[in-house]
Enzyme design. Structure first.
Site, mmCIF file in Angstrom:
data_model
loop_
_atom_site.group_PDB
_atom_site.id
_atom_site.type_symbol
_atom_site.label_atom_id
_atom_site.label_comp_id
_atom_site.label_asym_id
_atom_site.label_seq_id
_atom_site.Cartn_x
_atom_site.Cartn_y
_atom_site.Cartn_z
ATOM 1 N N ASP A 13 36.020 46.448 33.202
ATOM 2 C CA ASP A 13 36.020 46.639 34.659
ATOM 3 C C ASP A 13 34.719 46.202 35.318
ATOM 4 O O ASP A 13 34.319 46.743 36.349
ATOM 5 C CB ASP A 13 36.300 48.113 35.023
ATOM 6 C CG ASP A 13 37.640 48.571 34.503
ATOM 7 O OD1 ASP A 13 38.572 47.751 34.459
ATOM 8 O OD2 ASP A 13 37.755 49.747 34.124
ATOM 9 N N LYS A 16 35.309 41.087 36.134
ATOM 10 C CA LYS A 16 35.598 39.793 35.513
ATOM 11 C C LYS A 16 36.587 38.991 36.349
ATOM 12 O O LYS A 16 36.434 37.793 36.538
ATOM 13 C CB LYS A 16 36.186 39.995 34.107
ATOM 14 C CG LYS A 16 35.240 40.651 33.135
ATOM 15 C CD LYS A 16 35.910 40.918 31.783
ATOM 16 C CE LYS A 16 37.019 41.946 31.831
ATOM 17 N NZ LYS A 16 36.596 43.303 32.179
ATOM 18 N N GLY A 40 43.085 45.297 33.691
ATOM 19 C CA GLY A 40 43.445 45.287 35.112
ATOM 20 C C GLY A 40 42.364 44.509 35.825
ATOM 21 O O GLY A 40 41.238 44.965 35.919
ATOM 22 N N HIS A 41 42.670 43.299 36.256
ATOM 23 C CA HIS A 41 41.676 42.422 36.874
ATOM 24 C C HIS A 41 42.001 42.248 38.355
ATOM 25 O O HIS A 41 43.100 41.821 38.699
ATOM 26 C CB HIS A 41 41.653 41.062 36.168
ATOM 27 C CG HIS A 41 41.261 41.163 34.725
ATOM 28 N ND1 HIS A 41 41.222 40.102 33.872
ATOM 29 C CD2 HIS A 41 40.868 42.244 33.987
ATOM 30 C CE1 HIS A 41 40.823 40.505 32.673
ATOM 31 N NE2 HIS A 41 40.620 41.800 32.724
ATOM 32 N N GLN A 225 38.831 43.545 28.867
ATOM 33 C CA GLN A 225 38.029 44.660 28.334
ATOM 34 C C GLN A 225 36.543 44.242 28.368
ATOM 35 O O GLN A 225 36.172 43.397 29.146
ATOM 36 C CB GLN A 225 38.477 45.044 26.928
ATOM 37 C CG GLN A 225 39.830 45.721 26.867
ATOM 38 C CD GLN A 225 41.001 44.778 27.041
ATOM 39 O OE1 GLN A 225 41.122 43.786 26.360
ATOM 40 N NE2 GLN A 225 41.892 45.089 27.960
HETATM 41 P P1 GDP Z 1 37.721 43.617 35.741
HETATM 42 O O1 GDP Z 1 38.661 44.399 34.907
HETATM 43 O O2 GDP Z 1 36.440 43.299 35.029
HETATM 44 O O3 GDP Z 1 38.341 42.382 36.335
HETATM 45 O O4 GDP Z 1 37.304 44.571 36.956
HETATM 46 P P2 GDP Z 1 38.300 45.486 37.853
HETATM 47 O O5 GDP Z 1 39.077 44.614 38.736
HETATM 48 O O6 GDP Z 1 39.052 46.426 36.988
HETATM 49 O O7 GDP Z 1 37.249 46.376 38.642
HETATM 50 C C1 GDP Z 1 36.278 45.808 39.466
HETATM 51 C C2 GDP Z 1 36.460 46.351 40.889
HETATM 52 O O8 GDP Z 1 35.304 46.045 41.646
HETATM 53 C C3 GDP Z 1 37.608 45.698 41.651
HETATM 54 O O9 GDP Z 1 38.148 46.630 42.530
HETATM 55 C C4 GDP Z 1 36.919 44.565 42.426
HETATM 56 O O10 GDP Z 1 37.595 44.203 43.615
HETATM 57 C C5 GDP Z 1 35.629 45.225 42.759
HETATM 58 N N1 GDP Z 1 34.469 44.340 42.915
HETATM 59 C C6 GDP Z 1 34.111 43.259 42.200
HETATM 60 N N2 GDP Z 1 32.907 42.798 42.600
HETATM 61 C C7 GDP Z 1 32.515 43.623 43.594
HETATM 62 C C8 GDP Z 1 31.341 43.701 44.403
HETATM 63 O O11 GDP Z 1 30.398 42.926 44.291
HETATM 64 N N3 GDP Z 1 31.273 44.731 45.317
HETATM 65 C C9 GDP Z 1 32.282 45.635 45.473
HETATM 66 N N4 GDP Z 1 32.152 46.592 46.376
HETATM 67 N N5 GDP Z 1 33.393 45.589 44.730
HETATM 68 C C10 GDP Z 1 33.495 44.605 43.803
HETATM 69 P P1 IMO Z 2 39.681 45.350 31.809
HETATM 70 O O1 IMO Z 2 40.133 44.012 31.275
HETATM 71 C C1 IMO Z 2 38.286 49.404 31.017
HETATM 72 C C2 IMO Z 2 39.733 51.325 27.367
HETATM 73 C C3 IMO Z 2 40.638 52.529 27.565
HETATM 74 C C4 IMO Z 2 40.246 53.362 26.347
HETATM 75 C C5 IMO Z 2 40.043 52.287 25.269
HETATM 76 C C6 IMO Z 2 41.244 52.074 24.368
HETATM 77 O O2 IMO Z 2 40.317 45.731 33.087
HETATM 78 O O3 IMO Z 2 38.182 45.413 31.813
HETATM 79 P P2 IMO Z 2 43.593 50.856 24.761
HETATM 80 O O4 IMO Z 2 44.697 51.137 25.715
HETATM 81 O O5 IMO Z 2 43.023 49.495 24.882
HETATM 82 O O6 IMO Z 2 43.952 51.184 23.339
HETATM 83 O O7 IMO Z 2 42.431 51.915 25.154
HETATM 84 O O8 IMO Z 2 39.755 51.092 25.979
HETATM 85 N N1 IMO Z 2 40.167 50.088 28.049
HETATM 86 C C7 IMO Z 2 39.607 49.627 29.170
HETATM 87 N N2 IMO Z 2 38.642 50.157 29.963
HETATM 88 N N3 IMO Z 2 38.822 48.198 31.312
HETATM 89 C C8 IMO Z 2 39.763 47.649 30.532
HETATM 90 O O9 IMO Z 2 40.243 46.393 30.731
HETATM 91 C C9 IMO Z 2 40.222 48.382 29.418
HETATM 92 N N4 IMO Z 2 41.151 48.157 28.464
HETATM 93 C C10 IMO Z 2 41.086 49.204 27.633
HETATM 94 O O10 IMO Z 2 40.352 53.194 28.762
HETATM 95 O O11 IMO Z 2 39.007 53.981 26.561
HETATM 96 MG MG MG Z 3 39.715 46.214 34.977
#
Ligand code: GDP
Ligand code: IMO
Ligand code: MG
Length: 430
Positions: A13, A16, A40-41, A225
């Protein structure tokens, strides 16, 4: 042109999806090499917030082709739902735009049921998985009894394999976990329908990617991840069952060493984690509320996949240096700088204390991480709102100092700083 890799440098999270969306504008193909719908991206384009779990985030750019590599575990039900959702949002995904590796593994409802049953009864406490069946699907892969995407090419063979898989999993569900068995015929019928819909997408993606690179086009590897969730190099056993680190991109896509260009590590300017496991710089109280947000904003720290509040804390440079090492990072991309505005003072963990000593590197890898005490460096912080800043020179001096400390301690240059979730909320440094 090479394969550039975007990798999560923390516990996932990191933003990415947001960075992949940026780099995808210059790539012909965006390819995921591991994980499944535990990811979840998020990509924000104007009023539209895309949340991608399986399909590479690059798909939002009309010219890019998505590849789902052999290292992935794919739940066809989620994949088809994601395709439908994308179509609704104006991004149709016909077979010309997405290729799925023959050798990727399939996740079934039986894997999901097993994930849930195992979480409930895990000796030593829960891992806090996403309950998407990820672990059980990778177990079947390693046990050489997994179902693969290529199995969907032969109808009869698929039915037999799905039924055998459900029967085998039922034995575990009922005997070990006292859980409800699934109906093998029902699951086989579901998979026959998934196969009908997904057949046109199935390909030898290794051959395809080699050809794209040979044609001089750019491929972007989209990590899922993060480093600290890696099965070998993460905070075991509180990890996922795949290899989110950059070197695994080659194995998970069927490419060789000569393919790699840049390896960009994405990290937030603070630290978050969802699920259980050690987290030395974790905060609670006012600082945590400030970093997490209340849940009102789409970017507040609540899981994209599960909605769980994320654990939050100060940036940990010991762990970032670790990520630099195991990924071979060439540059860093920082996200969420905007969140630190007004939070004063700021702290950054630069070392740990333990056993009467100060450690810049953990003496036994990540083993016993929770027993170390962070050593913080304090910085004054800044009040200015940075969300509209687009150049390095316009960032407050205190923010630049904060970033310089990250560079100095990680010995990797910061190439990009994100100041908001929107496409254009970015500072690129020459
Ligand atoms: P990922 O799994 O690495 O793709 O990240 P996620 O999408 O799960 O979580 C990142 C969250 O931060 C999302 O809600 C993005 O829209 C948000 N985000 C990314 N970059 C920024 C930033 O620079 N500022 C803010 N406020 N939100 C951001
Ligand atoms: P993105 O791509 C954050 C975490 C779960 C748990 C551990 C194992 O959005 O960054 P699993 O279901 O993979 O067996 O769970 O890994 N986890 C993540 N945490 N971002 C993710 O993906 C994750 N994918 C798995 O919360 O701690
Ligand atoms: Mg994510």
């Amino acid at each position: 042109m090479p394969l550039d890799i975007i990798v999560g440098a923390q516990w996932g999270d990191e933003g990415k999806g947001r960075m992949v969306d940026l780099f995808a504008s210059g790539a012909a193909v965006v390819a995921r090499w591991g994980g499944g719908d535990n990811a979840g991206h998020t990509v924000t384009v104007g009023d539209t917030v895309f949340k991608l779990h399986l399909i590479p985030s690059g798909i939002i750019h009309p010219h890019t082709i998505g590849v789902m590599g052999n290292g992935m575990v794919i739940n066809p039900e989620t994949l088809l739902a994601e395709m439908a959702k994308l179509e609704e949002l104006g991004v149709p995904v016909p077979p010309e735009r997405l290729r799925i590796s023959l050798n990727a593994h399939l996740i079934t409802p039986a894997h999901r049921a097993l994930d849930a049953a195992q979480e409930q009864q895990r000796a030593g406490g829960k891992i806090g998985t996403t309950l998407r069946g990820i672990g059980p699907a990778y177990v079947d892969k390693a046990a050489r009894r997994g179902l693969r995407v290529g199995d969907m090419l032969d109808e009869e063979d698929l039915a037999d394999k799905v039924k055998a898989h459900v029967e085998n999993t039922n034995l575990q569900l009922t005997a070990l976990y006292n859980a409800e068995p699934l109906d093998p015929d029902e699951v086989a019928a579901q998979f026959a329908e998934y196969a009908r819909q997904l057949k046109p997408y199935i390909a030898d993606t290794s051959v395809y990617l080699h050809q794209v690179l040979a044609d001089g086009k750019r491929v972007l590897g989209e990590g899922a991840q993060g480093t600290l969730l890696d099965l070998d190099h993460g905070t075991y056993p509180y990890v996922t069952s795949s290899h989110p680190i950059a070197p695994a991109a080659l194995v998970g896509l069927g490419l060789g060493f000569n393919a790699v260009g840049e390896v960009v590590g994405v990290t937030k300017v603070f630290q978050t984690r969802v699920g259980e496991g050690g987290f030395p710089t974790e905060q609670d109280g006012a600082v945590a509320e400030r970093l997490r947000g209340t849940g009102e904003n789409p970017w507040d720290e609540f899981g994209t996949t599960t909605g769980r509040p994320r654990r939050v804390g100060w940036l940990d440079l010991v762990l970032l240096r670790y990520a630099v090492r195991v990924n071979g990072l060439t540059r860093l991309a920082l996200t969420k700088l905007d969140i630190l505005s007004g939070l004063k003072p700021l702290k950054i963990c630069v070392a740990y204390e333990g056993g009467g000593r100060t450690h810049r590197e953990l003496p036994l890898g990540l083993r016993g991480l929770e027993d170390f005490k962070p050593v913080y460096q304090e910085l004054p912080g800044w009040d200015e709102d940075v969300r509209a800043v687009r150049t390095w020179a316009d960032l407050p001096q205190a923010a630049r100092d904060y970033i310089h400390l990250i560079e100095e301690q990680s010995r990797v240059a910061v190439g990009w700083v994100s100041v908001g979730p929107e496409r254009d909320q970015l500072v690129a440094r020459g």
